[in-house]
Design a protein around this motif. Structure first.
Motif, PDB file in Angstrom:
ATOM      1  N   MET A   1       0.843  -1.173   0.000  1.00 11.83           N
ATOM      2  CA  MET A   1       0.000   0.000   0.000  1.00 11.83           C
ATOM      3  C   MET A   1       0.886   1.234   0.000  1.00 11.83           C
ATOM      4  SD  MET A   1      -3.139   0.890   2.395  1.00 11.83           S
ATOM      5  CE  MET A   1      -3.992   2.384   2.199  1.00 11.83           C
ATOM      6  N   ILE A   2       0.460   2.218  -0.699  1.00  8.45           N
ATOM      7  CA  ILE A   2       1.216   3.458  -0.791  1.00  8.45           C
ATOM      8  C   ILE A   2       0.849   4.354   0.379  1.00  8.45           C
ATOM      9  CG2 ILE A   2       1.557   5.529  -2.177  1.00  8.45           C
ATOM     10  CD1 ILE A   2       1.077   3.797  -4.621  1.00  8.45           C
ATOM     11  N   SER A   3       1.856   4.921   0.987  1.00 10.31           N
ATOM     12  CA  SER A   3       1.646   5.803   2.128  1.00 10.31           C
ATOM     13  C   SER A   3       0.898   7.059   1.706  1.00 10.31           C
ATOM     14  CB  SER A   3       2.997   6.183   2.733  1.00 10.31           C
ATOM     15  OG  SER A   3       2.825   7.175   3.703  1.00 10.31           O
ATOM     16  N   ARG A   4       0.043   7.513   2.555  1.00 10.96           N
ATOM     17  CA  ARG A   4      -0.700   8.761   2.304  1.00 10.96           C
ATOM     18  C   ARG A   4       0.048   9.968   2.864  1.00 10.96           C
ATOM     19  NH1 ARG A   4      -3.484   7.059  -1.642  1.00 10.96           N
ATOM     20  NH2 ARG A   4      -5.054   5.529  -1.183  1.00 10.96           N
ATOM     21  N   GLU A   5       1.153   9.701   3.538  1.00 13.87           N
ATOM     22  CA  GLU A   5       1.936  10.785   4.114  1.00 13.87           C
ATOM     23  C   GLU A   5       2.788  11.448   3.035  1.00 13.87           C
ATOM     24  OE1 GLU A   5       1.681  11.758   7.329  1.00 13.87           O
ATOM     25  OE2 GLU A   5       0.087  10.257   7.436  1.00 13.87           O
ATOM     26  N   PRO A   6       2.907  12.771   3.074  1.00 13.34           N
ATOM     27  CA  PRO A   6       3.763  13.441   2.091  1.00 13.34           C
ATOM     28  C   PRO A   6       5.229  13.046   2.286  1.00 13.34           C
ATOM     29  CG  PRO A   6       2.912  15.021   3.689  1.00 13.34           C
ATOM     30  CD  PRO A   6       2.278  13.689   3.996  1.00 13.34           C
ATOM     31  N   LEU A  21       1.190  12.197  -9.516  1.00 14.01           N
ATOM     32  CA  LEU A  21       2.118  11.089  -9.346  1.00 14.01           C
ATOM     33  C   LEU A  21       1.578  10.109  -8.314  1.00 14.01           C
ATOM     34  CD1 LEU A  21       4.837   9.657  -9.788  1.00 14.01           C
ATOM     35  CD2 LEU A  21       5.773  11.121  -7.983  1.00 14.01           C
ATOM     36  N   HIS A  22       1.085  10.619  -7.195  1.00 13.60           N
ATOM     37  CA  HIS A  22       0.545   9.764  -6.148  1.00 13.60           C
ATOM     38  C   HIS A  22      -0.652   8.974  -6.665  1.00 13.60           C
ATOM     39  CE1 HIS A  22      -1.303   8.641  -2.301  1.00 13.60           C
ATOM     40  NE2 HIS A  22      -0.063   8.660  -1.861  1.00 13.60           N
ATOM     41  N   ALA A  23      -1.526   9.634  -7.415  1.00  6.69           N
ATOM     42  CA  ALA A  23      -2.697   8.949  -7.979  1.00  6.69           C
ATOM     43  C   ALA A  23      -2.275   7.855  -8.954  1.00  6.69           C
ATOM     44  CB  ALA A  23      -3.610   9.957  -8.670  1.00  6.69           C
ATOM     45  N   GLU A  24      -1.297   8.144  -9.795  1.00  2.00           N
ATOM     46  CA  GLU A  24      -0.808   7.156 -10.761  1.00  2.00           C
ATOM     47  C   GLU A  24      -0.178   5.968 -10.045  1.00  2.00           C
ATOM     48  OE1 GLU A  24      -1.041   6.923 -14.111  1.00  2.00           O
ATOM     49  OE2 GLU A  24      -2.317   8.692 -14.109  1.00  2.00           O
ATOM     50  N   LEU A  25       0.601   6.236  -9.001  1.00  2.00           N
ATOM     51  CA  LEU A  25       1.204   5.146  -8.236  1.00  2.00           C
ATOM     52  C   LEU A  25       0.131   4.293  -7.570  1.00  2.00           C
ATOM     53  CD1 LEU A  25       4.299   6.879  -6.615  1.00  2.00           C
ATOM     54  CD2 LEU A  25       4.288   5.193  -8.457  1.00  2.00           C
ATOM     55  N   GLY A  26      -0.905   4.927  -7.076  1.00  2.00           N
ATOM     56  CA  GLY A  26      -2.019   4.184  -6.486  1.00  2.00           C
ATOM     57  C   GLY A  26      -2.690   3.286  -7.512  1.00  2.00           C
ATOM     58  N   PHE A  27      -2.894   3.817  -8.718  1.00  3.19           N
ATOM     59  CA  PHE A  27      -3.504   3.040  -9.799  1.00  3.19           C
ATOM     60  C   PHE A  27      -2.627   1.850 -10.171  1.00  3.19           C
ATOM     61  CE2 PHE A  27      -3.720   2.217 -14.385  1.00  3.19           C
ATOM     62  CZ  PHE A  27      -5.032   1.774 -14.480  1.00  3.19           C
ATOM     63  N   SER A  29      -0.384   0.399  -8.358  1.00  7.61           N
ATOM     64  CA  SER A  29      -0.366  -0.536  -7.240  1.00  7.61           C
ATOM     65  C   SER A  29      -1.613  -1.421  -7.251  1.00  7.61           C
ATOM     66  CB  SER A  29      -0.276   0.241  -5.930  1.00  7.61           C
ATOM     67  OG  SER A  29      -0.324  -0.630  -4.834  1.00  7.61           O
ATOM     68  N   GLU A  30      -2.779  -0.829  -7.493  1.00 13.18           N
ATOM     69  CA  GLU A  30      -4.023  -1.602  -7.558  1.00 13.18           C
ATOM     70  C   GLU A  30      -4.007  -2.576  -8.728  1.00 13.18           C
ATOM     71  OE1 GLU A  30      -7.173   1.255  -7.635  1.00 13.18           O
ATOM     72  OE2 GLU A  30      -6.682   2.012  -5.632  1.00 13.18           O
ATOM     73  N   GLU A  31      -3.509  -2.137  -9.873  1.00 13.55           N
ATOM     74  CA  GLU A  31      -3.435  -3.016 -11.042  1.00 13.55           C
ATOM     75  C   GLU A  31      -2.484  -4.179 -10.796  1.00 13.55           C
ATOM     76  OE1 GLU A  31      -5.022  -2.902 -14.212  1.00 13.55           O
ATOM     77  OE2 GLU A  31      -6.345  -1.595 -13.041  1.00 13.55           O
ATOM     78  N   LEU A  32      -1.362  -3.900 -10.170  1.00 15.00           N
ATOM     79  CA  LEU A  32      -0.399  -4.957  -9.866  1.00 15.00           C
ATOM     80  C   LEU A  32      -0.993  -5.956  -8.879  1.00 15.00           C
ATOM     81  CD1 LEU A  32       2.392  -6.217 -10.144  1.00 15.00           C
ATOM     82  CD2 LEU A  32       3.185  -4.657  -8.367  1.00 15.00           C
TER      83      LEU A  32
END
Length: 69
Positions: A1-6, A21-27, A29-32
């Motif tokens: 899971m990607i941290s929500r902390e800056p 960038l954070h949104a793309e990394l979240g996407f 991560s979910e796809e993976l």
């Protein structure tokens, strides 16, 4: 899971759109995670059906040392 902390980027690195960038990394991560769940659900049962070679038999003490001098 990607941290929500800056996170502060390393010195000399600038991120133009950190929210994007954070949104793309979240996407990604979910796809993976979804891909790995699919692989586990389909591949592991197939691999479980593959016959395994028999375990090697226990060798008596000193076996295999015939050629030592």
């Amino acid at each position: 899971m990607i941290s929500r902390e800056p996170v502060t980027p390393p010195a000399g690195v600038a991120i133009a759109h950190p929210e994007r960038l954070h949104a793309e990394l979240g996407f990604v991560s979910e796809e993976l995670d979804a891909h790995l769940d699919f692989e586990e659900a389909t591949t592991v049962p197939l691999l479980a059906r593959v016959p395994r070679p028999p375990a090697p038999s226990a060798r008596p003490a000193g076996a295999g040392r015939e050629h030592e001098e």
